[in-house]
Design a protein around this motif. Structure first.
Motif, PDB file in Angstrom:
ATOM      1  N   THR A   1      34.132 -11.203  14.839  1.00  0.00           N
ATOM      2  CA  THR A   1      32.774 -11.253  14.299  1.00  0.00           C
ATOM      3  C   THR A   1      32.573 -10.227  13.198  1.00  0.00           C
ATOM      4  N   ILE A   2      32.952  -8.961  13.460  1.00  0.00           N
ATOM      5  CA  ILE A   2      32.735  -7.923  12.447  1.00  0.00           C
ATOM      6  C   ILE A   2      33.715  -8.073  11.285  1.00  0.00           C
ATOM      7  N   LEU A   3      34.876  -8.700  11.529  1.00  0.00           N
ATOM      8  CA  LEU A   3      35.812  -8.933  10.432  1.00  0.00           C
ATOM      9  C   LEU A   3      35.243  -9.965   9.468  1.00  0.00           C
ATOM     10  N   LEU A   4      34.769 -11.084  10.017  1.00  0.00           N
ATOM     11  CA  LEU A   4      34.194 -12.138   9.180  1.00  0.00           C
ATOM     12  C   LEU A   4      32.879 -11.683   8.551  1.00  0.00           C
ATOM     13  N   GLY A   5      31.953 -11.222   9.377  1.00  0.00           N
ATOM     14  CA  GLY A   5      30.669 -10.783   8.859  1.00  0.00           C
ATOM     15  C   GLY A   5      30.788  -9.569   7.953  1.00  0.00           C
ATOM     16  N   GLY A   6      31.722  -8.659   8.303  1.00  0.00           N
ATOM     17  CA  GLY A   6      31.888  -7.447   7.517  1.00  0.00           C
ATOM     18  C   GLY A   6      32.460  -7.718   6.141  1.00  0.00           C
ATOM     19  N   ILE A   7      33.520  -8.519   6.055  1.00  0.00           N
ATOM     20  CA  ILE A   7      34.154  -8.785   4.763  1.00  0.00           C
ATOM     21  C   ILE A   7      33.179  -9.476   3.816  1.00  0.00           C
ATOM     22  N   ILE A   8      32.540 -10.553   4.288  1.00  0.00           N
ATOM     23  CA  ILE A   8      31.605 -11.287   3.432  1.00  0.00           C
ATOM     24  C   ILE A   8      30.380 -10.427   3.125  1.00  0.00           C
ATOM     25  N   GLY A   9      29.880  -9.710   4.127  1.00  0.00           N
ATOM     26  CA  GLY A   9      28.708  -8.866   3.922  1.00  0.00           C
ATOM     27  C   GLY A   9      28.987  -7.717   2.961  1.00  0.00           C
ATOM     28  N   ILE A  10      30.152  -7.088   3.079  1.00  0.00           N
ATOM     29  CA  ILE A  10      30.502  -5.976   2.182  1.00  0.00           C
ATOM     30  C   ILE A  10      30.644  -6.467   0.748  1.00  0.00           C
ATOM     31  N   LEU A  11      31.323  -7.591   0.567  1.00  0.00           N
ATOM     32  CA  LEU A  11      31.474  -8.143  -0.789  1.00  0.00           C
ATOM     33  C   LEU A  11      30.118  -8.512  -1.385  1.00  0.00           C
ATOM     34  N   THR A  12      29.274  -9.156  -0.569  1.00  0.00           N
ATOM     35  CA  THR A  12      27.946  -9.543  -1.049  1.00  0.00           C
ATOM     36  C   THR A  12      27.115  -8.318  -1.419  1.00  0.00           C
ATOM     37  N   GLY A  13      27.093  -7.324  -0.532  1.00  0.00           N
ATOM     38  CA  GLY A  13      26.324  -6.113  -0.791  1.00  0.00           C
ATOM     39  C   GLY A  13      26.839  -5.330  -1.983  1.00  0.00           C
ATOM     40  N   ALA A  14      28.176  -5.272  -2.136  1.00  0.00           N
ATOM     41  CA  ALA A  14      28.760  -4.535  -3.254  1.00  0.00           C
ATOM     42  C   ALA A  14      28.402  -5.189  -4.583  1.00  0.00           C
ATOM     43  N   LEU A  15      28.537  -6.500  -4.664  1.00  0.00           N
ATOM     44  CA  LEU A  15      28.271  -7.213  -5.919  1.00  0.00           C
ATOM     45  C   LEU A  15      26.793  -7.164  -6.287  1.00  0.00           C
ATOM     46  N   THR A  16      25.930  -7.415  -5.303  1.00  0.00           N
ATOM     47  CA  THR A  16      24.494  -7.418  -5.608  1.00  0.00           C
ATOM     48  C   THR A  16      23.981  -6.017  -5.910  1.00  0.00           C
ATOM     49  N   GLY A  17      24.467  -5.021  -5.181  1.00  0.00           N
ATOM     50  CA  GLY A  17      24.014  -3.658  -5.398  1.00  0.00           C
ATOM     51  C   GLY A  17      24.494  -3.073  -6.709  1.00  0.00           C
ATOM     52  N   TYR A  18      25.673  -3.472  -7.153  1.00  0.00           N
ATOM     53  CA  TYR A  18      26.233  -2.906  -8.386  1.00  0.00           C
ATOM     54  C   TYR A  18      25.727  -3.620  -9.633  1.00  0.00           C
ATOM     55  N   PHE A  19      25.717  -4.947  -9.585  1.00  0.00           N
ATOM     56  CA  PHE A  19      25.351  -5.706 -10.783  1.00  0.00           C
ATOM     57  C   PHE A  19      23.856  -5.966 -10.903  1.00  0.00           C
ATOM     58  N   GLY A  20      23.175  -6.194  -9.781  1.00  0.00           N
ATOM     59  CA  GLY A  20      21.753  -6.491  -9.833  1.00  0.00           C
ATOM     60  C   GLY A  20      21.483  -7.807 -10.553  1.00  0.00           C
ATOM     61  N   GLY A  21      20.308  -7.918 -11.158  1.00  0.00           N
ATOM     62  CA  GLY A  21      19.986  -9.098 -11.962  1.00  0.00           C
ATOM     63  C   GLY A  21      19.936 -10.386 -11.172  1.00  0.00           C
ATOM     64  N   TRP A  22      20.316 -11.478 -11.842  1.00  0.00           N
ATOM     65  CA  TRP A  22      20.229 -12.803 -11.228  1.00  0.00           C
ATOM     66  C   TRP A  22      21.175 -12.939 -10.034  1.00  0.00           C
ATOM     67  N   LEU A  23      22.309 -12.237 -10.092  1.00  0.00           N
ATOM     68  CA  LEU A  23      23.247 -12.301  -8.963  1.00  0.00           C
ATOM     69  C   LEU A  23      22.614 -11.698  -7.716  1.00  0.00           C
ATOM     70  N   ASP A  24      21.948 -10.570  -7.899  1.00  0.00           N
ATOM     71  CA  ASP A  24      21.258  -9.916  -6.787  1.00  0.00           C
ATOM     72  C   ASP A  24      20.159 -10.815  -6.239  1.00  0.00           C
TER      73      ASP A  24
END
Length: 270
Positions: A80-103
């Motif tokens: 559970t934490i492997l699946l949720g963690g990997i996708i969640g970390i990637l999502t949070g990293a991309l949205t937090g860093y780039f912002g804008g329409w992706l966020d």
């Protein structure tokens, strides 16, 4: 004083977690008896030297079933934490860093998932997919994505304006390197604490589903199912519920203290 207390939490959590994980790993390779072996003559025998945790309503050794069931719980929680963690970390990293329409786009999807309690969302998915170990793992993993994404996004929003990140951009460091070499290591205390909380939530969610009969299916042992089956025999065999419940409590307590200790000890009390 706070640092000393934090150290105690970290050490106590680490000791309890290591002991519990060692018992679970032992259960993968050895149990005193066959967890599924039924003996009518041993029905609801109290704890003894022969059966330290006693036997259940079918004469099965509870210690063996606890070790076996805890192994299933561990695999589901880690998946559970492997699946949720990997996708969640990637999502949070991309949205937090780039912002804008992706966020905006990804976080609206994230908010839609977060609008439902994770266990309720997982229950709906299990109702659609059907019960089973891997289906529970998939359902919980998807349900836990929003919590990881939110935490990582917040940390990346905080750190992306730091001087060392700005300097890395100015000298031409690649975006993946900035994300995963410069920023990610600096959020590890908060991330590890979140993973510990996620692990405990996954353990509780799996036990709840198995308790309801839609998690791990027989003949595989499950701590939640053991608690459910023991309700009828609480008066004549309370050990049937006490030992599976105690194992769950100690596992959650150890990981919880460890996560809190990591955050306070290495995260500056954040």
């Amino acid at each position: 004083m706070k640092r000393k207390l934090t150290s105690h939490n970290f050490i106590l959590g680490a000791v309890i977690t290591v002991i519990m994980l060692s018992l679970i790993l032992l259960g993968f390779v050895w149990t005193p008896y066959d967890p599924e072996a039924m003996q009518g003559s041993l029905k609801l025998h109290a704890p003894s030297l022969t059966h330290p945790f006693g036997t259940d309503q079918f004469g099965r050794d509870i210690l063996s079933r606890v070790l076996s069931g805890a192994g299933s719980t561990l695999l589901i929680a880690l998946g559970t934490i492997l699946l949720g963690g990997i996708i969640g970390i990637l999502t949070g990293a991309l949205t937090g860093y780039f912002g804008g329409w992706l966020d905006e786009g990804l976080m609206r999807i994230n908010d839609a998932l977060a609008a439902f309690p994770s266990v309720l969302l997982a229950l709906v998915m299990i109702a659609l997919l059907g019960p089973g170990t891997y289906k529970v793992m998939l359902a919980l993993g998807i349900a836990f994505i929003p919590s990881f994404a939110r935490i990582v996004r917040g940390e990346f929003l905080r750190l992306r304006e730091m001087d060392y990140v700005t300097s890395a951009k100015l000298i031409g460091v690649s975006t993946p390197r900035i994300l995963f070499v410069h920023i990610l290591p600096n959020i590890l205390p908060a991330l590890l604490s979140a993973l510990a909380i996620g692990f405990n939530n996954a353990v509780l969610a799996e036990a709840s589903m198995s308790y309801l009969g839609i998690g791990v299916q027989p003949p595989d042992a499950s701590l939640g199912r053991m608690l459910s089956e023991s309700q009828t025999y609480l008066a004549g065999g309370p050990w049937c519920a006490v030992f599976p419940g105690l194992f769950l409590v100690l596992l959650i307590l150890g990981v919880g203290l460890l996560g809190e200790g990591i955050l306070d000890q290495f995260g500056g009390g954040r």
